[in-house]
Design a protein around this motif. Structure first.
Motif, short mmCIF file in Angstrom:
data_model
loop_
_atom_site.label_atom_id
_atom_site.label_comp_id
_atom_site.label_asym_id
_atom_site.label_seq_id
_atom_site.Cartn_x
_atom_site.Cartn_y
_atom_site.Cartn_z
N SER A 151 -14.52 33.62 -9.17
CA SER A 151 -13.91 32.64 -8.28
C SER A 151 -12.54 33.19 -7.94
O SER A 151 -11.69 33.36 -8.82
CB SER A 151 -13.78 31.28 -8.98
N TRP A 152 -12.33 33.55 -6.69
CA TRP A 152 -11.09 34.20 -6.27
C TRP A 152 -10.36 33.25 -5.32
O TRP A 152 -10.74 33.15 -4.16
CB TRP A 152 -11.38 35.53 -5.59
N TYR A 196 -5.48 33.56 -7.87
CA TYR A 196 -5.87 33.08 -9.20
C TYR A 196 -7.36 33.39 -9.32
O TYR A 196 -8.19 32.87 -8.56
CB TYR A 196 -5.61 31.58 -9.33
N THR A 198 -10.92 33.87 -11.52
CA THR A 198 -11.65 33.35 -12.68
C THR A 198 -12.96 34.10 -12.85
O THR A 198 -13.73 34.25 -11.90
CB THR A 198 -11.93 31.85 -12.48
N LYS A 201 -14.68 32.27 -18.56
CA LYS A 201 -13.51 31.62 -19.15
C LYS A 201 -12.26 32.50 -19.09
O LYS A 201 -11.25 32.18 -19.70
CB LYS A 201 -13.81 31.26 -20.61
N HIS A 203 -9.17 34.17 -17.05
CA HIS A 203 -8.37 33.90 -15.85
C HIS A 203 -7.25 34.93 -15.73
O HIS A 203 -6.53 35.17 -16.70
CB HIS A 203 -7.73 32.51 -15.92
N VAL A 205 -3.94 36.18 -13.11
CA VAL A 205 -3.08 35.78 -11.99
C VAL A 205 -2.36 37.01 -11.44
O VAL A 205 -1.78 37.78 -12.20
CB VAL A 205 -2.05 34.72 -12.46
N ALA A 228 -3.36 31.01 -17.72
CA ALA A 228 -4.00 32.29 -17.42
C ALA A 228 -4.09 33.08 -18.71
O ALA A 228 -3.31 32.88 -19.63
CB ALA A 228 -3.19 33.06 -16.39
N ASP A 229 -5.06 33.97 -18.80
CA ASP A 229 -5.15 34.85 -19.96
C ASP A 229 -4.30 36.10 -19.74
O ASP A 229 -3.61 36.56 -20.63
CB ASP A 229 -6.62 35.25 -20.17
N GLY A 348 -13.90 34.99 -22.30
CA GLY A 348 -12.44 34.99 -22.34
C GLY A 348 -11.85 36.15 -23.13
O GLY A 348 -10.63 36.36 -23.11
N ASN A 369 -7.96 25.83 -24.23
CA ASN A 369 -6.81 25.94 -23.34
C ASN A 369 -6.16 24.57 -23.23
O ASN A 369 -6.21 23.92 -22.22
CB ASN A 369 -7.25 26.42 -21.96
N ARG A 372 -3.37 22.95 -20.47
CA ARG A 372 -3.63 22.65 -19.06
C ARG A 372 -3.18 21.25 -18.75
O ARG A 372 -2.84 20.91 -17.67
CB ARG A 372 -5.12 22.76 -18.77
#
Ligand SMILES: [Zn+2]
Length: 372
Positions: A151-152, A196, A198, A201, A203, A205, A228-229, A348, A369, A372
């Motif tokens: 998912s961009w 951002y 995804t 799991k 993420h 940035v 974000a990871d 993740g 997480n 959030r």
């Protein structure tokens, strides 16, 4: 040039069956390439789709930077760029395009629209290089870039920011109080296309060079992005970006700075990174003279040395002369260069490898997480 193309073709022949055999088990690969304080970040999805954000420097550095991008692409087994995103119209981000496009096919381009900071060089670039190329899409906040398996989301572009919350995000941001607006930024930096991304799991940035006040527009009073990871540090690690409202609220587990030896890594930016909750490590493309030993990271986390390494690194931080003053020539780095490779899994977990020394570290899923 010819050798490169032949090698790429040979690699393509080798890489295709391998990708086809193991699509499900492969992770998302990210290559942060050394373009000396510019940007070039390559993504390879498990299905073999590729995204490149920016193409490094132009002018006399174009051939060097393009070669480094192509080297990373070769190592990744990549023979085409499906999506090329230009964050903004500064030469350290678009300058290498012509050289890169000569060496690898690029299917589609994305940008924020017209340049707000015209110079003769950028006008010339649009007329002779960019516009004659294929169609390009102008993106705006909220848009999705169609990359299979990811998912961009575009979260900022052309000075506008996302006005809705990403899924699961939207809590009040406690770090806004300590992030005081800076002077307005009329430059292309504030126009940056920010993403951002995804993968399950995981993420990541990448804001480009988006500057401080735009970060506040996006992240205050509520954190519209969530956590974000991995954070590809904004604007090469300069303090006119990287507010606590962004960096602390994202709470990344690792951060990578695409800095140069005299660009990015100033104490004010490093303090924000080092004090970010949950951030385990900062990885730097270069030792920054601006950090000095006081604000640098352990050498194992630094990807590149300079051509003529000095015996000792400065202990104190270093302030570059103001523009126009007599400046000492920057240490050169035109020789062998190294990149950071990240492999992320859907659960993740992700591993960062420094290709200079093969030092790597795996970051396991953080449980929940919860911020959030
Ligand atoms: Zn830049």
């Amino acid at each position: 040039m010819r050798t490169t193309i032949v090698c790429l073709l040979a690699l393509a022949a080798l890489a295709t069956p391998a990708l086809a055999q193991t699509p499900a088990s492969k992770g998302l690969e990210i290559y942060v390439v050394d373009v000396e304080g510019g940007n070039a970040t390559l993504f390879l999805t498990p299905s073999g789709e590729t995204v490149l954000i920016d193409t490094g420097n132009g002018g006399a550095q174009a051939a060097r930077d393009a070669a480094r991008i192509i080297e990373a692409a070769k190592d990744a087994g990549v023979t085409k760029i499906d999506h090329l995103i230009f964050t903004h119209w500064h030469g350290d981000h678009f300058g290498g395009l012509q050289e890169v496009a000569r060496q690898i096919p690029i299917a589609h381009y994305y940008d924020h629209g017209p340049n707000v900071q015209a110079t003769p060089a950028t006008d010339e670039f649009f007329k002779t290089v960019y516009e004659p190329l294929t169609a390009h899409t102008v993106v705006k906040p909220g848009d999705t870039i169609p990359v299979k398996g990811l998912s961009w989301r575009v979260v900022a572009a052309a000075g506008n920011v996302l006005k809705t919350n990403l899924p699961g995000a939207g809590r009040p941001n406690p770090y806004c109080a300590e992030s005081k607006p800076q002077d307005p930024d009329p430059t292309e930096n504030a126009q940056s296309v920010s993403s951002y991304i995804t993968f399950g799991k995981f993420h990541v940035v990448h804001m480009g060079d988006l500057t401080y006040n735009k970060e506040l527009d996006l992240m205050c009073p509520n954190n519209r992005l969530g956590n974000a990871d991995l954070f590809i540090v904004s604007h090469h690690g300069q303090a006119i970006s990287n507010s606590p409202a962004l960096v602390h609220a994202l709470s990344p587990r690792a951060a990578i700075i695409n800095n140069g030896t005299r660009k990015g890594g100033q104490p004010d930016a490093m303090r924000v990174l080092f004090s970010a909750p949950g951030l385990e490590d900062v990885w730097e493309m270069h030792f920054s003279l601006l950090s000095g030993q006081e604000y640098t990271v352990p050498g194992a986390f630094i990807a590149n040395q300079i051509d003529q390494q000095s015996d000792a690194m400065p202990i104190g931080t270093w302030t570059p002369p103001l523009p126009g003053q007599q400046a000492q020539a920057a240490p050169t780095h035109n020789g062998k260069s190294n990149y950071f490779k990240i492999v992320a899994q859907q659960d993740g977990t992700f591993t960062i490898t420094n290709t200079r020394n093969n030092f790597s570290k795996t970051y396991r899923p953080a449980g929940s997480n919860s911020t959030r």
